[in-house]
Design a protein around this motif. Structure first.
Motif, PDB file in Angstrom:
ATOM      1  N   ASN A   1       0.962  -1.181   0.131  1.00  0.00           N
ATOM      2  CA  ASN A   1       0.133  -0.006   0.052  1.00  0.00           C
ATOM      3  C   ASN A   1       0.936   1.225  -0.122  1.00  0.00           C
ATOM      4  O   ASN A   1       2.066   1.364   0.146  1.00  0.00           O
TER       5      ASN A   1
ATOM      6  N   VAL B   1      -9.245  -3.895   0.878  1.00  0.00           N
ATOM      7  CA  VAL B   1      -8.851  -3.926  -0.640  1.00  0.00           C
ATOM      8  C   VAL B   1      -9.520  -2.665  -1.179  1.00  0.00           C
ATOM      9  O   VAL B   1     -10.680  -2.483  -1.301  1.00  0.00           O
TER      10      VAL B   1
ATOM     11  N   TRP C   1      -9.524  -0.834  -4.946  1.00  0.00           N
ATOM     12  CA  TRP C   1      -9.305  -1.065  -6.471  1.00  0.00           C
ATOM     13  C   TRP C   1      -8.649   0.024  -7.132  1.00  0.00           C
ATOM     14  O   TRP C   1      -8.940   0.992  -6.643  1.00  0.00           O
ATOM     15  N   ASN C   2      -8.052   0.132  -8.201  1.00  0.00           N
ATOM     16  CA  ASN C   2      -7.579   1.136  -8.948  1.00  0.00           C
ATOM     17  C   ASN C   2      -8.693   1.950  -9.695  1.00  0.00           C
ATOM     18  O   ASN C   2      -9.727   1.542  -9.755  1.00  0.00           O
TER      19      ASN C   2
ATOM     20  N   LYS D   1      -7.897  -4.022 -11.420  1.00  0.00           N
ATOM     21  CA  LYS D   1      -6.916  -4.705 -10.732  1.00  0.00           C
ATOM     22  C   LYS D   1      -6.919  -3.887  -8.985  1.00  0.00           C
ATOM     23  O   LYS D   1      -7.323  -2.610  -9.009  1.00  0.00           O
ATOM     24  N   ILE D   2      -6.255  -4.610  -8.078  1.00  0.00           N
ATOM     25  CA  ILE D   2      -6.056  -4.289  -6.982  1.00  0.00           C
ATOM     26  C   ILE D   2      -5.053  -3.133  -6.824  1.00  0.00           C
ATOM     27  O   ILE D   2      -3.979  -3.401  -7.408  1.00  0.00           O
ATOM     28  N   ALA D   3      -5.373  -2.014  -6.214  1.00  0.00           N
ATOM     29  CA  ALA D   3      -4.109  -1.049  -5.850  1.00  0.00           C
ATOM     30  C   ALA D   3      -3.538  -1.056  -4.743  1.00  0.00           C
ATOM     31  O   ALA D   3      -2.240  -1.005  -4.781  1.00  0.00           O
ATOM     32  N   GLU D   4      -4.101  -1.344  -3.773  1.00  0.00           N
ATOM     33  CA  GLU D   4      -3.723  -1.175  -2.350  1.00  0.00           C
ATOM     34  C   GLU D   4      -4.286  -2.454  -1.506  1.00  0.00           C
ATOM     35  O   GLU D   4      -5.358  -2.809  -1.675  1.00  0.00           O
TER      36      GLU D   4
ATOM     37  N   LEU E   1      -2.806 -11.114  -4.649  1.00  0.00           N
ATOM     38  CA  LEU E   1      -1.615 -10.812  -5.507  1.00  0.00           C
ATOM     39  C   LEU E   1      -2.066 -11.005  -6.827  1.00  0.00           C
ATOM     40  O   LEU E   1      -1.499 -10.334  -7.825  1.00  0.00           O
TER      41      LEU E   1
ATOM     42  N   LYS F   1      -3.852  -8.080  -8.034  1.00  0.00           N
ATOM     43  CA  LYS F   1      -3.062  -6.953  -8.233  1.00  0.00           C
ATOM     44  C   LYS F   1      -2.093  -6.990  -9.279  1.00  0.00           C
ATOM     45  O   LYS F   1      -2.049  -5.859  -9.740  1.00  0.00           O
ATOM     46  N   TYR F   2      -1.608  -8.081  -9.584  1.00  0.00           N
ATOM     47  CA  TYR F   2      -0.703  -8.576 -10.779  1.00  0.00           C
ATOM     48  C   TYR F   2      -1.235  -9.612 -11.660  1.00  0.00           C
ATOM     49  O   TYR F   2      -0.601 -10.649 -11.949  1.00  0.00           O
TER      50      TYR F   2
ATOM     51  N   ALA G   1      -0.864   0.724 -10.626  1.00  0.00           N
ATOM     52  CA  ALA G   1      -2.231   0.094 -10.517  1.00  0.00           C
ATOM     53  C   ALA G   1      -3.074   0.867 -11.736  1.00  0.00           C
ATOM     54  O   ALA G   1      -2.907   2.009 -12.004  1.00  0.00           O
TER      55      ALA G   1
END
Length: 430
Positions: free
Chosen positions: A92, A119, A121-122, A127-130, A361, A364-365, A430
């Motif tokens: 984060n 969680v 989101w961007n 995708k997940i940002a933080e 993860l 996130k990626y 992100a």
């Protein structure tokens, strides 16, 4: 006509003079597992304070505290390892890494039986940002919908004080919907709550040591008893009778004098000096004989320690540095007991956490194929033990071996080769 016996007559007479009542301590009310539904949310415990009671037990029982800390240390191990490794660097914008999250999650998982992560989101919601850790004791669930699904959780650190009773407007509290990637567009912030199934629990998990809660309480109360016994000094060992026919103020003055001069451990072994006008007025000091309570409490202490260890599924106290009479405590015995703890207790905790981290993860990626694991602690530092990496239950065969090989290679080159991990500035945005 019925005539009472002599015993019944005595009991009837005493009943008029004296009234006896049992004074009980409601342990179940103090540490209640009850899930109580209110208008807006579900309380955890009769007074909405079960997580706080778990914290109290953790902070006040030395043996329970040691058990929790030892298992948490085992869960964290040497930390996370991944392929590629750089994905663990940033979780984060506050600078926390995934290893930082692991340490917090491990404590919550062991202490409460579950854990939670926020969680975010961007902007594109792709995708997940933080990801942030949220203290599990701060959560209270909103009541389930008609499908039996919990829509989300309210967050506050004042449940056991301000929101202990019904009637407060919890709608003003922060609320996060449960993690659901398909709703990321309308819910940019969600909460991932790991709540394993347990019979009888509809909303909140229970710790694995829940069966030992009474024994932990006994450990605390026994310690309090001994502390107060030492502090109060005279109370359990002497009876002092004076013959001055003192009024209430004079009796209080005499009591204060005795407490000041002789009470507590600092005054242990001191002499008692008295000056009276005649032998007839001398106070009578009567020792109260001991009833063998020391042996009783020693037995209770041994029993409580064993039951707490059993509650944590620790087979040998030597793992915690507790020497047991009659045990030699050899190296092989300690290793066997520790390996049993790792395989039956620590590894399942690790695999559950890894499964959650891998899911997050991957979101996130999404462009990467990430292999995640935890390197186990070495019981001894003499280098004889092989590197052991735990992976999630969904990991493919051989992925743990691949991570172990990466760690061995990194150990061989440590100190002489520059870090080749991808720098933070080159992380996918992100």
């Amino acid at each position: 006509m019925y005539h009472p016996t002599k015993t019944e007559h005595i009991l009837h007479t005493m009943d008029k003079k004296l009234k006896f009542a049992a004074i009980t301590r409601d342990f179940n009310g103090r540490v209640s597992l009850k899930e109580d539904k209110t208008k807006d949310y579900v309380k955890f415990g009769e007074y909405n304070s079960f997580p706080d009671e778990l914290i109290r037990l953790y902070n006040n029982s030395s043996i329970h505290n040691t058990c929790v800390n030892a298992i948490v240390d085992g869960i964290v191990g040497e930390g996370l390892t991944a392929n590629p490794e750089w994905v663990l660097d940033v979780a984060n914008t506050t600078g926390e890494s995934w290893n930082d999250l692991l340490k917090k999650v491990a404590v919550d998982f062991k202490l409460y039986g579950g854990f939670s992560l926020e969680v975010i989101w961007n902007k594109a919601r792709t995708k997940i940002a933080e990801v942030y850790h949220i203290d599990f004791s701060w959560l209270r669930a909103r009541e389930k919908n008609y499908r039996g699904q919990c829509p989300g959780y309210y967050i506050s650190d004042e449940w056991s004080t301000k929101y202990r009773y019904s009637g407060y407007d919890v709608e003003k509290l922060p609320f996060l919907p449960v993690y659901n990637p398909s709703k990321a567009m309308e819910e940019p912030k969600q909460i991932y709550v790991y709540n394993p199934y347990r019979p009888g629990q509809g909303y909140y998990p229970l710790p694995d040591y829940v069966g030992a809660l009474r024994d932990i309480e006994i450990d605390i109360e026994a310690s309090n008893f001994h502390v107060n016994n030492l502090k109060n000094g005279l109370a359990p060992s002497l009876a002092i009778t004076t013959f001055t026919n003192a009024d209430e103020d004079e009796r209080e003055a005499i009591e204060r004098m005795l407490r000041l001069q002789y009470q507590g451990t600092d005054n242990a072994g001191s002499m008692i000096y008295m000056d009276v006008d005649s032998p007839e007025n001398a106070p009578q000091v009567t020792p109260i004989p001991q009833n063998g309570a020391d042996g009783y409490y020693t037995t209770i202490n041994d029993m409580v320690i064993q039951r707490i260890l059993t509650g944590h599924r620790i087979t040998s106290p030597m793992i915690l540095g507790i020497k047991t009479e009659g045990q030699l405590g050899g190296r092989e015995e300690v290793i066997d007991a520790y390996l049993l703890l790792v395989n039956t207790v620590i590894r399942p905790f690790q695999q559950d956490i890894l499964q959650v981290f891998e899911d997050l993860l991957e979101m996130k990626y999404p462009e990467l194929d990430i292999t995640l694991g935890i390197q186990q602690l070495k019981l001894f530092s003499d280098g004889e033990e092989e590197i052991d990496v735990v992976t999630s239950i969904d990991a493919e065969v051989g992925e743990d071996t691949s991570l172990e090989a990466d760690i061995e290679k990194a150990d061989e080159t440590a100190g002489g080769v520059a870090n080749t991990n991808q720098p933070i500035t080159e992380l996918p945005l992100a």
